[in-house]
Design an enzyme around this catalytic site. Sequence first.
Site, short mmCIF file in Angstrom:
data_model
loop_
_atom_site.label_atom_id
_atom_site.label_comp_id
_atom_site.label_asym_id
_atom_site.label_seq_id
_atom_site.Cartn_x
_atom_site.Cartn_y
_atom_site.Cartn_z
N GLY A 31 -0.47 10.22 2.56
CA GLY A 31 0.01 10.22 3.93
C GLY A 31 1.53 10.28 3.94
N CYS A 32 2.13 9.61 4.89
CA CYS A 32 3.59 9.64 5.03
C CYS A 32 4.28 9.21 3.74
CB CYS A 32 4.01 8.70 6.16
SG CYS A 32 5.79 8.50 6.31
N PHE A 33 5.14 10.08 3.22
CA PHE A 33 5.78 9.75 1.93
C PHE A 33 6.77 8.60 2.05
CE2 PHE A 33 8.02 14.17 2.51
CZ PHE A 33 8.72 13.73 3.62
N TYR A 78 7.83 2.30 12.51
CA TYR A 78 6.85 3.37 12.27
C TYR A 78 5.62 2.82 11.57
CZ TYR A 78 4.41 6.89 9.60
OH TYR A 78 3.41 7.63 9.03
#
Length: 200
Positions: free
Chosen positions: A34-36, A179
Amino acid sequence: MRFSLMTFCALTTLALLPADHAEAEQREAIFAGGCFWCMEPPYDKLEGVISTTSGYIGGETERPTYEQVSGGGTGHAEAVKVVFDDEVVDYATLLDVFWHNIDPFAEGRQFCDVGDQYRSAIFPLDQHQRRLAEASKEEVEARFERDVKTRIEASAPFWKAEEYHQNFYQKNPVRYRFYRAGCGRDDRLEAVWGDAAGTP
């Protein structure tokens, strides 16, 4: 054969260098979770990890940009490249960290990020890594008695992401925490892994 004093000193110095100076001990591993932004911290805090780099892998486009990858359609996944000293930490440990920081049952997404570019995947760089990756996936499936959606993909070019993405959690800690919390990542990790869930 005779050695000069200078040659002898040079050879002696090389022999006495600490093990972490040997290039042969550095290895690489690539994981997409997913989000790095969220995949760098768990590896950075791991003893034996030398560096982490956010980037893109698995697609056809050369030198893709964040806008291209995040828009979908390039085939790339956001990923992290881990450079590690295999005399301190082994690939099996890196795999364990990977699993506890993803949702292995989500397909074509991770947490709030939807799309193939956010898929979870392991990119083995040799047959040894592939064997360990396949065995670890089987272990997760056996533990939960469910099909794991995480892919084990062929090695491919890794493209470093833009500089502002590197170590984002350190450069922009407030935005990163906002986030991560808003994406529900930690809540889902706890739901899947319990006390063994990965940490921010």
